[in-house]
Design a protein around this motif. Structure first.
Motif, PDB file in Angstrom:
ATOM      1  N   ILE A 174       0.858  -1.184   0.000  1.00 16.17           N
ATOM      2  CA  ILE A 174       0.000   0.000   0.000  1.00 16.17           C
ATOM      3  C   ILE A 174       0.893   1.233   0.000  1.00 16.17           C
ATOM      4  O   ILE A 174       1.685   1.441   0.914  1.00 16.17           O
ATOM      5  N   GLN A 175       0.772   2.047  -1.031  1.00 11.00           N
ATOM      6  CA  GLN A 175       1.604   3.232  -1.143  1.00 11.00           C
ATOM      7  C   GLN A 175       1.133   4.327  -0.189  1.00 11.00           C
ATOM      8  O   GLN A 175      -0.067   4.563  -0.038  1.00 11.00           O
ATOM      9  N   ASN A 176       2.090   4.951   0.460  1.00 13.38           N
ATOM     10  CA  ASN A 176       1.812   6.062   1.358  1.00 13.38           C
ATOM     11  C   ASN A 176       1.734   7.343   0.524  1.00 13.38           C
ATOM     12  O   ASN A 176       2.723   7.775  -0.062  1.00 13.38           O
ATOM     13  N   GLU A 177       0.546   7.949   0.456  1.00 15.00           N
ATOM     14  CA  GLU A 177       0.365   9.118  -0.402  1.00 15.00           C
ATOM     15  C   GLU A 177       1.196  10.304   0.065  1.00 15.00           C
ATOM     16  O   GLU A 177       1.654  11.107  -0.751  1.00 15.00           O
ATOM     17  N   ASP A 178       1.406  10.431   1.369  1.00 11.77           N
ATOM     18  CA  ASP A 178       2.253  11.519   1.866  1.00 11.77           C
ATOM     19  C   ASP A 178       3.684  11.365   1.367  1.00 11.77           C
ATOM     20  O   ASP A 178       4.341  12.341   0.994  1.00 11.77           O
ATOM     21  N   VAL A 179       4.186  10.133   1.362  1.00 10.87           N
ATOM     22  CA  VAL A 179       5.545   9.882   0.885  1.00 10.87           C
ATOM     23  C   VAL A 179       5.628  10.081  -0.621  1.00 10.87           C
ATOM     24  O   VAL A 179       6.632  10.590  -1.135  1.00 10.87           O
ATOM     25  N   GLN A 180       4.580   9.707  -1.336  1.00 18.57           N
ATOM     26  CA  GLN A 180       4.563   9.931  -2.781  1.00 18.57           C
ATOM     27  C   GLN A 180       4.655  11.418  -3.105  1.00 18.57           C
ATOM     28  O   GLN A 180       5.407  11.824  -3.993  1.00 18.57           O
ATOM     29  N   ARG A 181       3.891  12.215  -2.376  1.00 21.30           N
ATOM     30  CA  ARG A 181       3.950  13.667  -2.603  1.00 21.30           C
ATOM     31  C   ARG A 181       5.326  14.217  -2.244  1.00 21.30           C
ATOM     32  O   ARG A 181       5.854  15.105  -2.926  1.00 21.30           O
ATOM     33  N   LEU A 182       5.914  13.688  -1.177  1.00 18.90           N
ATOM     34  CA  LEU A 182       7.257  14.103  -0.796  1.00 18.90           C
ATOM     35  C   LEU A 182       8.258  13.755  -1.898  1.00 18.90           C
ATOM     36  O   LEU A 182       9.111  14.580  -2.260  1.00 18.90           O
ATOM     37  N   ALA A 183       8.154  12.549  -2.447  1.00 22.68           N
ATOM     38  CA  ALA A 183       9.076  12.128  -3.508  1.00 22.68           C
ATOM     39  C   ALA A 183       8.953  13.022  -4.730  1.00 22.68           C
ATOM     40  O   ALA A 183       9.963  13.394  -5.348  1.00 22.68           O
ATOM     41  N   LEU A 184       7.737  13.403  -5.084  1.00 21.32           N
ATOM     42  CA  LEU A 184       7.536  14.284  -6.229  1.00 21.32           C
ATOM     43  C   LEU A 184       8.215  15.629  -6.000  1.00 21.32           C
ATOM     44  O   LEU A 184       8.880  16.169  -6.897  1.00 21.32           O
ATOM     45  N   ARG A 185       8.061  16.160  -4.803  1.00 27.57           N
ATOM     46  CA  ARG A 185       8.660  17.458  -4.505  1.00 27.57           C
ATOM     47  C   ARG A 185      10.179  17.375  -4.505  1.00 27.57           C
ATOM     48  O   ARG A 185      10.876  18.263  -4.999  1.00 27.57           O
ATOM     49  N   LEU A 186      10.707  16.312  -3.946  1.00 31.37           N
ATOM     50  CA  LEU A 186      12.158  16.137  -3.911  1.00 31.37           C
ATOM     51  C   LEU A 186      12.731  16.035  -5.323  1.00 31.37           C
ATOM     52  O   LEU A 186      13.798  16.587  -5.618  1.00 31.37           O
ATOM     53  N   MET A 187      12.022  15.343  -6.208  1.00 31.39           N
ATOM     54  CA  MET A 187      12.510  15.177  -7.575  1.00 31.39           C
ATOM     55  C   MET A 187      12.521  16.494  -8.338  1.00 31.39           C
ATOM     56  O   MET A 187      13.354  16.702  -9.219  1.00 31.39           O
ATOM     57  N   GLU A 188      11.617  17.378  -7.989  1.00 31.53           N
ATOM     58  CA  GLU A 188      11.596  18.678  -8.658  1.00 31.53           C
ATOM     59  C   GLU A 188      12.874  19.470  -8.384  1.00 31.53           C
ATOM     60  O   GLU A 188      13.297  20.297  -9.198  1.00 31.53           O
ATOM     61  N   ASN A 189      13.497  19.220  -7.218  1.00 31.99           N
ATOM     62  CA  ASN A 189      14.720  19.929  -6.837  1.00 31.99           C
ATOM     63  C   ASN A 189      15.946  19.019  -6.817  1.00 31.99           C
ATOM     64  O   ASN A 189      16.974  19.376  -6.245  1.00 31.99           O
ATOM     65  N   ALA A 190      15.816  17.842  -7.427  1.00 31.69           N
ATOM     66  CA  ALA A 190      16.925  16.889  -7.428  1.00 31.69           C
ATOM     67  C   ALA A 190      18.093  17.429  -8.244  1.00 31.69           C
ATOM     68  O   ALA A 190      17.920  18.233  -9.169  1.00 31.69           O
ATOM     69  N   LEU A 191      19.281  16.972  -7.894  1.00 31.15           N
ATOM     70  CA  LEU A 191      20.507  17.421  -8.559  1.00 31.15           C
ATOM     71  C   LEU A 191      20.798  16.553  -9.773  1.00 31.15           C
ATOM     72  O   LEU A 191      21.033  15.349  -9.634  1.00 31.15           O
ATOM     73  N   PRO A 192      20.799  17.124 -10.990  1.00 34.90           N
ATOM     74  CA  PRO A 192      21.151  16.331 -12.176  1.00 34.90           C
ATOM     75  C   PRO A 192      22.627  15.941 -12.136  1.00 34.90           C
ATOM     76  O   PRO A 192      23.489  16.772 -11.873  1.00 34.90           O
ATOM     77  N   LEU A 193      22.900  14.686 -12.409  1.00 36.20           N
ATOM     78  CA  LEU A 193      24.274  14.197 -12.476  1.00 36.20           C
ATOM     79  C   LEU A 193      24.588  13.966 -13.945  1.00 36.20           C
ATOM     80  O   LEU A 193      24.087  13.027 -14.560  1.00 36.20           O
ATOM     81  N   LYS A 194      25.393  14.839 -14.532  1.00 34.16           N
ATOM     82  CA  LYS A 194      25.651  14.774 -15.966  1.00 34.16           C
ATOM     83  C   LYS A 194      26.403  13.508 -16.324  1.00 34.16           C
ATOM     84  O   LYS A 194      27.269  13.045 -15.602  1.00 34.16           O
TER      85      LYS A 194
END
Length: 268
Positions: free
Chosen positions: A223-243
């Motif tokens: 069962i996916q935790n919706e709070d964690v899913q939203r957190l993951a989405l937000r974190l990915m928006e500011n994730a550091l690209p590794l060229k």
């Protein structure tokens, strides 16, 4: 490429054309009671969005019997025992490797570029390490390091010390995650008091308002935790690209098989 799904991952579709893996950060301040459940849930959410996830566990040292990031970086002990049964996510011992990346701050860009060549193009790298090693690598980026806290006095002390270094030395904007083990427990007031204390300390002594989120620990991975899913989405928006440069190897095809992770039980 990531498939297009009409779900909470819709906000990440723009990352489908990313030129390399992206890095997130989770601080290790000694509170595994809070940190490991959060790592587990975060990885589940990212895998659910279609990413290959690699956790660089700098709390664990590489060894001859348990190779990891250091061996990948020096390319000295790679093995050709590839497997088609690639796990959804992998945990690599990374203590020596991360320390070597931090040893020469002037070469930070080169070190991050090295990481970008080691892992799948559409992947996510989660850096899990102490704040002293984390800040040299992500200072000056938009990464929001995660600081997980449990309702104990020890956790309050160690998390505050890490928070102070993140804010003052790293000039970073961390997100505090209040890990709630059992919302129906008899002491929710104690939990809220402890969590409020960390935010209060940051505001009173450091003059900083920091984000804080409550996450309920979830033991059922079906069962996916919706709070964690939203957190993951937000974190990915500011994730550091590794060229990435050239055609990099895939970590799971060149390193010994590390196996599917079960609650990070084998990492500590």
């Amino acid at each position: 490429m990531l498939e297009h799904h009409a779900n909470q991952a819709a906000g990440l579709l723009g990352l489908g054309s990313q030129s390399g893996p992206r890095m997130l950060a989770v601080v290790s301040h000694g509170d595994e009671q809070a940190e490991l459940p959060l790592l587990w849930q975060l990885c589940l959410a990212l895998v659910g969005f279609g990413y290959a996830v690699t956790v660089l566990d700098a709390t664990t040292q590489e060894s001859d019997s348990n190779p990891g990031l250091a061996e990948l970086l020096d390319n000295a002990n790679w093995h050709e025992n590839s497997t088609n049964d690639t796990p959804s996510w992998t945990v690599l011992p990374a203590g020596k490797g991360v320390e070597s990346l931090c040893a020469r701050p002037s070469h930070k860009a080169h070190g991050l570029q090295q990481l970008g060549q080691l892992f799948p193009k559409e992947g996510v790298v989660v850096l899990y390490c102490k704040v002293d090693w984390l800040t040299p690598l992500i200072t000056g980026t938009c990464v929001e390091p995660i600081l997980a806290v449990s309702p104990t006095r020890t956790s309050l002390i160690t998390s505050y010390l890490s928070l102070k270094r993140l804010l003052i030395i790293g000039k970073l904007r961390p997100t505090i995650i209040n890990m709630i083990q059992n919302p129906s427990s008899a002491s929710p007031a104690l939990e809220q008091q402890t969590f409020a204390s960390l935010s209060d300390c940051a505001k009173r002594f450091l003059g900083q308002d920091v984000k804080a989120l409550n996450i309920v620990e979830q033991l059922n991975d079906e069962i996916q935790n919706e709070d964690v899913q939203r957190l993951a989405l937000r974190l990915m928006e500011n994730a550091l690209p590794l060229k990435r440069v050239g055609t990099p190897p895939v970590v799971n095809a060149t390193m010994p098989y590390f196996g599917q992770v079960d609650y990070f039980a084998g990492s500590h």
